[in-house]
Design a protein around this motif. Structure first.
Motif, PDB file in Angstrom:
ATOM      1  N   TYR A  33       0.815  -1.212   0.000  1.00 38.63           N
ATOM      2  CA  TYR A  33       0.000   0.000   0.000  1.00 38.63           C
ATOM      3  C   TYR A  33       0.851   1.264   0.000  1.00 38.63           C
ATOM      4  O   TYR A  33       0.337   2.355  -0.154  1.00 38.63           O
ATOM      5  CB  TYR A  33      -0.944   0.014   1.208  1.00 38.63           C
ATOM      6  CG  TYR A  33      -1.983  -1.066   1.129  1.00 38.63           C
ATOM      7  CD1 TYR A  33      -3.112  -0.903   0.341  1.00 38.63           C
ATOM      8  CD2 TYR A  33      -1.824  -2.268   1.808  1.00 38.63           C
ATOM      9  CE1 TYR A  33      -4.063  -1.897   0.233  1.00 38.63           C
ATOM     10  CE2 TYR A  33      -2.774  -3.264   1.710  1.00 38.63           C
ATOM     11  CZ  TYR A  33      -3.883  -3.073   0.921  1.00 38.63           C
ATOM     12  OH  TYR A  33      -4.814  -4.072   0.821  1.00 38.63           O
ATOM     13  N   ALA A  73      -4.519   4.149  -2.724  1.00 35.60           N
ATOM     14  CA  ALA A  73      -5.814   4.279  -2.055  1.00 35.60           C
ATOM     15  C   ALA A  73      -6.905   3.987  -3.072  1.00 35.60           C
ATOM     16  O   ALA A  73      -6.688   4.072  -4.284  1.00 35.60           O
ATOM     17  CB  ALA A  73      -5.986   5.683  -1.483  1.00 35.60           C
ATOM     18  N   ASP A 107     -10.457   5.353   2.339  1.00 36.28           N
ATOM     19  CA  ASP A 107      -9.003   5.241   2.203  1.00 36.28           C
ATOM     20  C   ASP A 107      -8.347   6.617   2.263  1.00 36.28           C
ATOM     21  O   ASP A 107      -7.338   6.802   2.943  1.00 36.28           O
ATOM     22  CB  ASP A 107      -8.631   4.582   0.873  1.00 36.28           C
ATOM     23  CG  ASP A 107      -8.851   3.092   0.853  1.00 36.28           C
ATOM     24  OD1 ASP A 107      -9.149   2.510   1.915  1.00 36.28           O
ATOM     25  OD2 ASP A 107      -8.724   2.503  -0.233  1.00 36.28           O
ATOM     26  N   GLY A 108      -8.928   7.582   1.547  1.00 37.70           N
ATOM     27  CA  GLY A 108      -8.382   8.938   1.562  1.00 37.70           C
ATOM     28  C   GLY A 108      -8.449   9.571   2.938  1.00 37.70           C
ATOM     29  O   GLY A 108      -7.484  10.192   3.403  1.00 37.70           O
ATOM     30  N   LEU A 113      -5.886   7.740   5.237  1.00 34.97           N
ATOM     31  CA  LEU A 113      -4.517   8.128   4.919  1.00 34.97           C
ATOM     32  C   LEU A 113      -4.224   9.553   5.372  1.00 34.97           C
ATOM     33  O   LEU A 113      -3.143   9.840   5.893  1.00 34.97           O
ATOM     34  CB  LEU A 113      -4.276   7.976   3.419  1.00 34.97           C
ATOM     35  CG  LEU A 113      -2.876   8.303   2.903  1.00 34.97           C
ATOM     36  CD1 LEU A 113      -1.825   7.442   3.581  1.00 34.97           C
ATOM     37  CD2 LEU A 113      -2.827   8.126   1.393  1.00 34.97           C
TER      38      LEU A 113
END
Length: 83
Positions: free
Chosen positions: A39, A47, A68-69, A72
């Motif tokens: 990843y 992502a 995911d964004g 992160l």
């Protein structure tokens, strides 16, 4: 799985012994094989669909991409703030 097994399952599912012509078949993985091996590499991160693909059923693709964004972003902020 072979055509005979598929034909038997279809007939059992619909409850009728009707003629069936199978035009083609492929095993469905439902996202099992569609996950990145890594990843992150250096300063690059994956992502969303670049990291994992989901079948469109249920709308998981966009939801997980947005998550995911968000996930992160707070982790990057934490590193930059010295957490």
């Amino acid at each position: 799985m072979d055509e005979e097994t598929i034909t038997a399952r279809v007939r059992r599912a619909i409850g009728a012994d009707i003629p069936i012509e199978i035009l083609g078949f492929k095993q469905w993985s439902a996202g099992t094989y569609l996950v990145a091996e890594k990843y992150a590499f250096g300063r690059a991160f994956l992502a969303g669909d670049a990291a994992h693909l989901y079948a469109p059923t249920g709308g998981f693709g966009m939801n997980t991409g947005i998550e995911d964004g968000a996930n992160l972003s707070w982790k990057l902020a934490a590193v930059l703030q010295g957490w």
